[in-house]
Enzyme design. Structure first.
Site, PDB file in Angstrom:
ATOM      1  N   ASN A  85       0.885  -1.178   0.000  1.00 31.36           N
ATOM      2  CA  ASN A  85       0.000   0.000   0.000  1.00 31.36           C
ATOM      3  C   ASN A  85       0.914   1.217   0.000  1.00 31.36           C
ATOM      4  O   ASN A  85       1.496   1.562   1.023  1.00 31.36           O
ATOM      5  CB  ASN A  85      -0.910  -0.011   1.229  1.00 31.36           C
ATOM      6  CG  ASN A  85      -1.912   1.139   1.228  1.00 31.36           C
ATOM      7  OD1 ASN A  85      -1.917   1.979   0.334  1.00 31.36           O
ATOM      8  ND2 ASN A  85      -2.755   1.182   2.240  1.00 31.36           N
ATOM      9  N   ASN A 108     -10.410   2.826  18.299  1.00 36.64           N
ATOM     10  CA  ASN A 108      -9.595   3.325  19.417  1.00 36.64           C
ATOM     11  C   ASN A 108     -10.126   4.567  20.119  1.00 36.64           C
ATOM     12  O   ASN A 108      -9.447   5.089  21.011  1.00 36.64           O
ATOM     13  CB  ASN A 108      -8.181   3.626  18.908  1.00 36.64           C
ATOM     14  CG  ASN A 108      -7.487   2.398  18.357  1.00 36.64           C
ATOM     15  OD1 ASN A 108      -7.195   1.468  19.097  1.00 36.64           O
ATOM     16  ND2 ASN A 108      -7.243   2.385  17.055  1.00 36.64           N
ATOM     17  N   GLY A 153     -11.553   6.728  10.047  1.00 32.81           N
ATOM     18  CA  GLY A 153     -10.130   7.011  10.119  1.00 32.81           C
ATOM     19  C   GLY A 153      -9.904   8.414   9.591  1.00 32.81           C
ATOM     20  O   GLY A 153     -10.822   9.234   9.563  1.00 32.81           O
ATOM     21  N   HIS A 167     -13.386   2.350   0.467  1.00 31.78           N
ATOM     22  CA  HIS A 167     -13.045   1.516   1.636  1.00 31.78           C
ATOM     23  C   HIS A 167     -13.623   0.100   1.515  1.00 31.78           C
ATOM     24  O   HIS A 167     -13.865  -0.572   2.509  1.00 31.78           O
ATOM     25  CB  HIS A 167     -13.540   2.163   2.937  1.00 31.78           C
ATOM     26  CG  HIS A 167     -12.872   3.465   3.256  1.00 31.78           C
ATOM     27  ND1 HIS A 167     -13.580   4.602   3.561  1.00 31.78           N
ATOM     28  CD2 HIS A 167     -11.561   3.815   3.307  1.00 31.78           C
ATOM     29  CE1 HIS A 167     -12.740   5.595   3.797  1.00 31.78           C
ATOM     30  NE2 HIS A 167     -11.502   5.144   3.633  1.00 31.78           N
TER      31      HIS A 167
END
Length: 404
Positions: free
Chosen positions: A9, A332, A210, A181
Site C-alpha cells: 500500500n 480506538n 479514520g 473503503h
C-alpha cells in the site's frame, strides 16, 4: 520453498507492506508487517514479525533513499535476506477502479494506463498506488501483480443506489456513485461470520472511521449502499476533507472567490474536514484532548454526521440489526463511539460503558435491540486472499494453454 504473497500500500512518501506465507490448504499466515516512511527526506525502515518482535529498524541519511524506486530496492533486498527469495505475487491496494474494474485485476501496462485515468477522482491515492506497480512492471515484468480496488465491493449496488440525478450520458461515461473503503468492508463482512454470526446475515451498518471516513450498509454481507460516491470527498467529514457538500459551494469558490479548479481541489482535499472546522488539527486524538471550543465542535459535528448517515443507511436496509465501528478512530476512540451511540439511542443501540471504555469486541449491553461491535479491519489480508486466488486461477489458465 514456501510460497509468499507480498501486499503493498504505497503513499506519496511511504510504502506500507505485509508478507504472508501460503500454508496448507492455501491458508495465509502473516509473517511480516512494516513500512518505509519519509522517502526522499528522512527515510526510516521498520518491520515486525508475526509475534510483533522487531526485525528491522533502519534509517538513512538524506538522499540515500531518494524516491519510491530506491525504497522498493531496499524492501526487495531485505526480503531476499530475511525470506530467501522474492514473493510469488504482489497484491496492491488501488483506491479507484472506475467503471471498468469490478474485481481484482492482473496488472499489465494497459491496466495501469487505464487506472491512471481515474487519478483526478482520487488525487491523494491513485497515482501513489500505481507508482510501485509501474516500477515492478519495468524491473520484473514476469512477476504476477494483482490490483485490488476499494471500489469493487460496492459495484453490485442496485441502480437506485448507483445513479445520480443527472442525464444518463454522464452515467455511461462513468459518473456514478462508486463507494470506497471496500477492502475494509469486505474484511468486516467476513469477520462478522466468525465473531457475530447472529447479525452476519442481517442488516448491518459499518462505520470505517479514520483519517478517511465512510459508512456502508451490509445486507447478508453484501454492500447495498455507501456514504461515499463518485470520489473520496463525499459523505462523512474526514480529517481534511469536507464530506457531503452542496455543489453550489464549489461554484461559489470558482466564481466568487476566483479560485482555479486546481486550487479548489487542493482546498477540498487538504484544508477542510475536522481541520477546517477546528482550526486546531485533523487528528481526532488531538481534538479530544484539546480544551478549545472549536475542537469540541468538530468532534460533535463528526458524530452528528455519522448519526445522520446511519439513518440514511438504515432506511436503505429497511431496519438495522447491527452496527460496527472499525478503522483507527472507530477501533480506538471510546468517546467518539459513545457520542455516536447516544445519538442513535432511538434506533435501539445501548452501549455498555465498561465494554466501550475497554475497547471490547461487543460494546452493546445485553438486551440492546441493535448489537454494536468494535472490529479491527484487515485490508491487507483481504488483498492477500484476492492475490492468491488470482495467482491460482492465472496458473490454471497457463496450464490449460500449454495443454492446448
Amino acid at each position: 520453498m514456501t510460497e509468499a504473497i507480498l501486499v503493498v500500500n504505497a503513499g506519496s512518501s511511504s510504502i506500507k507492506f505485509q508478507l504472508f506465507e501460503v500454508g496448507r490448504g492455501d491458508e495465509l499466515n502473516r509473517r511480516l508487517k512494516g513500512q518505509i516512511e519519509g522517502i526522499g527526506t528522512r527515510p526510516h525502515f521498520l518491520a515486525r514479525d508475526a509475534k510483533g518482535e522487531l526485525v528491522v529498524d533502519k534509517s538513512w541519511s538524506d538522499g540515500e533513499v531518494g524516491d519510491l524506486a530506491d525504497a522498493l530496492d531496499e524492501l526487495v533486498a531485505f526480503l531476499r535476506e530475511y525470506v530467501g527469495e522474492v514473493p510469488v505475487a504482489i497484491g496492491h491496494r488501488v483506491v479507484h477502479g472506475g467503471p471498468d474494474f469490478t474485481e481484482p485485476a492482473v496488472v499489465s501496462p494497459w491496466v495501469v494506463d487505464r487506472l491512471e485515468r481515474f487519478a483526478p477522482l482520487a488525487p491523494l491515492h491513485q497515482s501513489n498506488n500505481l507508482a510501485p506497480i509501474r516500477i515492478v512492471l519495468e524491473r520484473r515484468p514476469h512477476l504476477l501483480q494483482v490490483a485490488c480496488f476499494d471500489t469493487s465491493f460496492h459495484r453490485g449496488h442496485p441502480d437506485l443506489a448507483d445513479r445520480y440525478a443527472i442525464p444518463k450520458n454522464l452515467y455511461d461515461e462513468g459518473v456514478r456513485r462508486y463507494g470506497f473503503h471496500g477492502l475494509s468492508y469486505e474484511s468486516i463482512a467476513r469477520s462478522l461470520r466468525e465473531v457475530a454470526p447472529e447479525i452476519a446475515d442481517g442488516r448491518v451498518v459499518v462505520a470505517h472511521l479514520g483519517s478517511g471516513a465512510s459508512m456502508c450498509a451490509l445486507l447478508a454481507g453484501k454492500s447495498i449502499e455507501s456514504s461515499m460516491g463518485f470520489t473520496a470527498l463525499d459523505g462523512l467529514p474526514m480529517g481534511t476533507r469536507p464530506g457531503q457538500l452542496d455543489p453550489g459551494i464549489v461554484l461559489y469558490l470558482l466564481r466568487e472567490k476566483g479560485m482555479s479548479p486546481n486550487e479548489v481541489e487542493h482546498y477540498l482535499y487538504h484544508d477542510c474536514g475536522l481541520k477546517g472546522l477546528s482550526g486546531v488539527s485533523n487528528d481526532v486524538r488531538e481534538l479530544l484532548a484539546s480544551t478549545e471550543p472549536k475542537a469540541k465542535f468538530a468532534i460533535d459535528y463528526f458524530t452528528y454526521r455519522i448519526a445522520l448517515f446511519t439513518g440514511m443507511l438504515a432506511a436503505a436496509l429497511r431496519g438495522i440489526d447491527g452496527f460496527v465501528f472499525t478503522a483507527g478512530i472507530g477501533e480506538n476512540a471510546p468517546a467518539v463511539r459513545r457520542s455516536v451511540a447516544d445519538r442513535l439511542s432511538w434506533l435501539g443501540i445501548e452501549l455498555s460503558e465498561q465494554a466501550n471504555t475497554n475497547n471490547e469486541l461487543r460494546i452493546s449491553r445485553q438486551g440492546s435491540r441493535v448489537a454494536c461491535y468494535v472490529l479491527p479491519t484487515d485490508e491487507e489480508l483481504t488483498i492477500a486472499r484476492h492475490t492468491l486466488r488470482t495467482l491460482r486461477a492465472h496458473t490454471a489458465e497457463s496450464l490449460e494453454e500449454k495443454r492446448a
